[in-house]
Design an enzyme around this catalytic site. Structure first.
Site, PDB file in Angstrom:
ATOM      1  N   LYS A 135       3.151  -3.131  -7.004  1.00  0.00           N
ATOM      2  CA  LYS A 135       3.574  -4.476  -7.372  1.00  0.00           C
ATOM      3  C   LYS A 135       2.970  -4.867  -8.728  1.00  0.00           C
ATOM      4  O   LYS A 135       3.658  -5.347  -9.615  1.00  0.00           O
ATOM      5  CB  LYS A 135       3.124  -5.442  -6.278  1.00  0.00           C
ATOM      6  CG  LYS A 135       3.535  -6.867  -6.483  1.00  0.00           C
ATOM      7  CD  LYS A 135       3.112  -7.689  -5.275  1.00  0.00           C
ATOM      8  CE  LYS A 135       3.193  -9.164  -5.578  1.00  0.00           C
ATOM      9  NZ  LYS A 135       2.670  -9.978  -4.485  1.00  0.00           N
ATOM     10  N   GLU A 138      -5.652   3.639  -8.579  1.00  0.00           N
ATOM     11  CA  GLU A 138      -5.246   4.858  -7.855  1.00  0.00           C
ATOM     12  C   GLU A 138      -3.819   5.263  -8.240  1.00  0.00           C
ATOM     13  O   GLU A 138      -3.545   6.418  -8.577  1.00  0.00           O
ATOM     14  CB  GLU A 138      -5.298   4.622  -6.332  1.00  0.00           C
ATOM     15  CG  GLU A 138      -6.698   4.482  -5.763  1.00  0.00           C
ATOM     16  CD  GLU A 138      -7.202   3.044  -5.774  1.00  0.00           C
ATOM     17  OE1 GLU A 138      -6.658   2.218  -6.552  1.00  0.00           O
ATOM     18  OE2 GLU A 138      -8.140   2.748  -5.020  1.00  0.00           O
ATOM     19  N   GLU A 169      -6.920  -7.320   6.114  1.00  0.00           N
ATOM     20  CA  GLU A 169      -6.866  -7.846   4.746  1.00  0.00           C
ATOM     21  C   GLU A 169      -6.436  -9.318   4.801  1.00  0.00           C
ATOM     22  O   GLU A 169      -6.797 -10.115   3.938  1.00  0.00           O
ATOM     23  CB  GLU A 169      -5.886  -7.027   3.881  1.00  0.00           C
ATOM     24  CG  GLU A 169      -6.063  -7.245   2.383  1.00  0.00           C
ATOM     25  CD  GLU A 169      -5.369  -6.207   1.522  1.00  0.00           C
ATOM     26  OE1 GLU A 169      -6.010  -5.228   1.109  1.00  0.00           O
ATOM     27  OE2 GLU A 169      -4.162  -6.366   1.243  1.00  0.00           O
ATOM     28  N   GLY A 173       1.750  -7.585  -0.844  1.00  0.00           N
ATOM     29  CA  GLY A 173       1.782  -6.123  -0.721  1.00  0.00           C
ATOM     30  C   GLY A 173       1.878  -5.651   0.723  1.00  0.00           C
ATOM     31  O   GLY A 173       2.712  -4.818   1.064  1.00  0.00           O
ATOM     32  N   ARG A 174       1.032  -6.204   1.599  1.00  0.00           N
ATOM     33  CA  ARG A 174       0.997  -5.701   2.985  1.00  0.00           C
ATOM     34  C   ARG A 174       2.176  -6.167   3.822  1.00  0.00           C
ATOM     35  O   ARG A 174       2.286  -5.801   4.984  1.00  0.00           O
ATOM     36  CB  ARG A 174      -0.334  -6.053   3.642  1.00  0.00           C
ATOM     37  CG  ARG A 174      -0.722  -7.517   3.588  1.00  0.00           C
ATOM     38  CD  ARG A 174      -2.181  -7.722   3.998  1.00  0.00           C
ATOM     39  NE  ARG A 174      -2.613  -9.103   3.859  1.00  0.00           N
ATOM     40  CZ  ARG A 174      -3.040  -9.661   2.748  1.00  0.00           C
ATOM     41  NH1 ARG A 174      -3.085  -8.941   1.632  1.00  0.00           N
ATOM     42  NH2 ARG A 174      -3.419 -10.913   2.694  1.00  0.00           N
ATOM     43  N   LYS A 194     -13.579  -3.305  -6.865  1.00  0.00           N
ATOM     44  CA  LYS A 194     -12.816  -2.722  -7.980  1.00  0.00           C
ATOM     45  C   LYS A 194     -13.577  -2.926  -9.288  1.00  0.00           C
ATOM     46  O   LYS A 194     -13.665  -2.021 -10.117  1.00  0.00           O
ATOM     47  CB  LYS A 194     -11.445  -3.393  -8.111  1.00  0.00           C
ATOM     48  CG  LYS A 194     -10.485  -3.113  -6.977  1.00  0.00           C
ATOM     49  CD  LYS A 194      -9.137  -3.777  -7.257  1.00  0.00           C
ATOM     50  CE  LYS A 194      -8.231  -3.783  -6.050  1.00  0.00           C
ATOM     51  NZ  LYS A 194      -7.031  -4.590  -6.220  1.00  0.00           N
ATOM     52  N   HIS A 253      -8.226  10.721  25.958  1.00  0.00           N
ATOM     53  CA  HIS A 253      -9.165  11.843  25.981  1.00  0.00           C
ATOM     54  C   HIS A 253     -10.186  11.723  24.854  1.00  0.00           C
ATOM     55  O   HIS A 253     -10.877  12.696  24.537  1.00  0.00           O
ATOM     56  CB  HIS A 253      -8.399  13.164  25.873  1.00  0.00           C
ATOM     57  CG  HIS A 253      -7.480  13.372  27.038  1.00  0.00           C
ATOM     58  ND1 HIS A 253      -7.863  13.997  28.187  1.00  0.00           N
ATOM     59  CD2 HIS A 253      -6.197  12.959  27.245  1.00  0.00           C
ATOM     60  CE1 HIS A 253      -6.868  14.005  29.055  1.00  0.00           C
ATOM     61  NE2 HIS A 253      -5.833  13.363  28.507  1.00  0.00           N
TER      62      HIS A 253
HETATM   63  O1  F6P Z   1      -6.425  -3.816  -3.346  1.00  0.00           O
HETATM   64  C1  F6P Z   1      -5.627  -4.353  -2.377  1.00  0.00           C
HETATM   65  C2  F6P Z   1      -4.201  -4.445  -2.808  1.00  0.00           C
HETATM   66  O2  F6P Z   1      -4.031  -5.469  -3.726  1.00  0.00           O
HETATM   67  C3  F6P Z   1      -3.289  -4.623  -1.618  1.00  0.00           C
HETATM   68  O3  F6P Z   1      -3.178  -5.936  -1.210  1.00  0.00           O
HETATM   69  C4  F6P Z   1      -2.033  -4.014  -2.116  1.00  0.00           C
HETATM   70  O4  F6P Z   1      -1.162  -3.723  -1.079  1.00  0.00           O
HETATM   71  C5  F6P Z   1      -2.572  -2.788  -2.829  1.00  0.00           C
HETATM   72  O5  F6P Z   1      -3.755  -3.244  -3.421  1.00  0.00           O
HETATM   73  C6  F6P Z   1      -1.663  -2.141  -3.827  1.00  0.00           C
HETATM   74  O6  F6P Z   1      -1.323  -3.021  -4.854  1.00  0.00           O
HETATM   75  P1  F6P Z   1      -0.167  -2.674  -5.882  1.00  0.00           P
HETATM   76  O7  F6P Z   1       1.104  -2.607  -5.121  1.00  0.00           O
HETATM   77  O8  F6P Z   1      -0.191  -3.786  -6.876  1.00  0.00           O
HETATM   78  O9  F6P Z   1      -0.485  -1.355  -6.509  1.00  0.00           O
END
Ligand code: F6P
Length: 518
Positions: free
Chosen positions: A201, A207, A347, A261-262, A488, A378
């Site tokens: 987003k 990452e 979150e 995002g979630r 971060k 188990h």
């Molecule tokens: O660090 C948490 C977060 O902001 C989440 O809420 C989100 O889903 C994820 O990072 C990824 O964010 P993006 O879609 O902006 O890469």
């Protein structure tokens, strides 16, 4: 215009009454609750569409239910639900509306959503039918979703959950910044027949940016820049950054600031789902979620599944002081449901400041954990049966299997039902204490007809609404996530120290010592 109420739940009459009521009921055994109410199984269950939700094995009685409903009314839950669905800026700390429900609202369609869905439909159909060719003219065989958090967990969970419906495409996921993982996947891919969907987003997540850069470099070692357009598309709200990365506007699928995002798997973030199972199944998923949205908005709270589950969870969290709750799906296809719910729930509700900006003096977001049954039986069920902790547990099971395989399904369902019964009833053994089962362990059973896209959509929307209701009761903002920012920032300095081999940047002596051992 309805706005988010800002009521401290502990100041309500219901909360105080619940405290007194808790003292009365806290030792009562579930067996007694059943013995005292012959209609309990029927009275404490909700039937809706393909769902049968049994809440009777919870440590509640009609008075608990009445008081929890009073609590919902005193914290103005109805107003909060209207505020969300009417697009009020209920995510006040980010100044945003929260409208993931609009992504699946087929009765009142937003033009930008219709347009995005059309684009997703055409794109996924082209990939599936082999009309979209790689730069050497070969059709795409593998689709890789590159994203993290909400840009990964939802799609990856749904692709596995609906693997029964899958197309011929192989859909893979890269989320972690772990280079060993990324290179492991790249080594197994054919660049000529692979398409990467970069999902972010913000398009600034470390990452995803790092992984996307590494993938692009790997791709360009065997192809020209011009080939990028056939192998990379993006899903993002940050057009400028995506274009800087090298993906043209026509290959960008939109995201909006009113979708967190979630909660974004229903948006173009679900593009990998469309490729994995076909657009029609994705639309079924949306429709199932929409039906749950309608149920949530219209059913009286006493028969409202997300409201009932949320209030029961508040009861355990704030009165029994349970720290955690488990979710056990009896379907291996749902093996990623728990990690997905962990982000959605923790979150959202892992907050210690209320909607008035005051520190809360009661427990908020619970810890969600679990694994699929029967595997979990188990592994950690010993603790559920005989441990010292009370873990309210959701058991999810399906009445019908997707395919008939001998008597597997009968055995799977039998295990699910047996566990809820054994947890509740226990078994006295006065002679051998190690074999004594106290019972009285609460559970909720969600019996769903079949694991089809529509029912999965309803199930996921149910958990979304449950966490929202909990956040409303706890008077917290469920839709921001400021807590992820500090780590971060610190990682930025730590990375600089590592890359420049400069320990003076590190102020923490313990971190410094570890740094010196690198
Ligand atoms: O660090 C948490 C977060 O902001 C989440 O809420 C989100 O889903 C994820 O990072 C990824 O964010 P993006 O879609 O902006 O890469």
């Amino acid at each position: 215009m309805p706005s988010m109420p800002k009521i401290n739940p502990t100041t309500t009459k219901a909360w105080q009454a619940l405290q007194l009521h808790f003292e009365e009921i806290k030792e009562t055994h579930l067996l007694n609750l059943f013995a005292n109410d012959p209609n309990r199984a029927t009275d404490f269950s909700i039937e809706w569409n393909d769902f049968f939700v049994d809440i009777s094995k919870n440590r509640i009685n009609s008075k608990t239910r009445e008081l929890l409903l009073q609590l919902a009314s005193e914290v103005q839950l109805e107003q909060a639900i209207s505020a969300q669905f009417e697009g009020e800026t209920i995510n006040e700390t980010e100044n945003r509306a929260v409208l993931h429900t609009a992504l699946r609202d087929f009765s009142n369609r937003k033009p930008e959503v219709v347009q995005a869905l059309e684009k997703m439909k055409h794109f996924s159909n082209d990939i599936i039918q082999g009309n979209w060719k790689g730069h050497t003219g070969k059709p795409i065989k593998t689709v890789v979703n590159v994203g993290i958090g909400g840009s990964h967990l939802g799609p990856s969970m749904v692709c596995d959950a609906l693997s029964h419906y899958k197309t011929h495409l192989e859909v893979r996921f890269i989320s972690n910044i772990d280079g060993d993982h990324v290179s492991g996947i790249l080594n197994s891919l054919d660049p000529e027949t692979t398409l990467f969907i970069i999902v972010s987003k913000s398009f600034s997540t470390q990452e995803t940016r790092t992984n996307a850069d590494t993938i692009k470099k790997w791709f360009l070692s065997t192809a020209d820049e011009a080939a990028i357009k056939q192998h990379f598309v993006a899903v993002s709200a940050n057009l400028e950054e995506v274009q800087n990365f090298g993906i043209s506007e026509s290959h960008i699928f939109p995201m909006w600031d009113w979708v967190g995002g979630r909660f974004s798997l229903w948006s173009a973030v679900g593009l990998s789902i469309c490729c994995a199972v076909g657009y029609d199944h994705f639309e079924e998923l949306l429709k199932g979620a929409h039906e749950m949205d309608q149920h949530f908005q219209s059913a009286p709270f006493s028969e409202n599944i997300p409201v009932a589950l949320a209030l029961i969870s508040v009861w355990y969290n704030n009165f029994f002081r349970c720290e955690t709750e488990a979710v056990i799906p009896y379907a291996e296809a749902l093996h990623k449901l728990v990690p997905y719910l962990q982000q959605a729930v923790m979150e959202s509700n892992g907050k210690c400041v209320d909607r008035n900006g005051e520190a809360v003096h009661y427990q908020t977001g619970n810890i969600v954990w679990g694994a699929t049954g029967t595997n979990a039986q188990h592994a950690f069920f010993q603790l559920l049966h005989q441990g010292t902790k009370l873990v309210p547990t959701d058991f999810i099971c399906f009445a019908e299997p997707l395919q008939k395989t001998g008597d597997h399904h009968a055995k799977l369902v039998a295990n699910c039902l047996a566990q809820t019964e054994a947890l509740m009833e226990g078994k006295a053994n006065t002679k051998e204490p190690f074999r004594h089962f106290e019972g009285n362990k609460p559970s909720t059973t969600l019996l769903i007809k079949k694991l089809c896209p529509k029912n999965l959509g309803s199930l996921l929307a149910l958990y979304e609404h449950k966490l929202f209701v909990q956040g409303v009761v706890w008077n917290i903002y469920s839709y921001d996530q400021w807590g992820v920012e500090l780590g971060k920032q610190v990682a930025g300095t730590t990375l600089k120290a590592i890359q420049e081999e400069n320990g003076t940047l590190l102020k923490n002596s313990s971190t410094l010592l570890i740094f010196k051992k690198l």
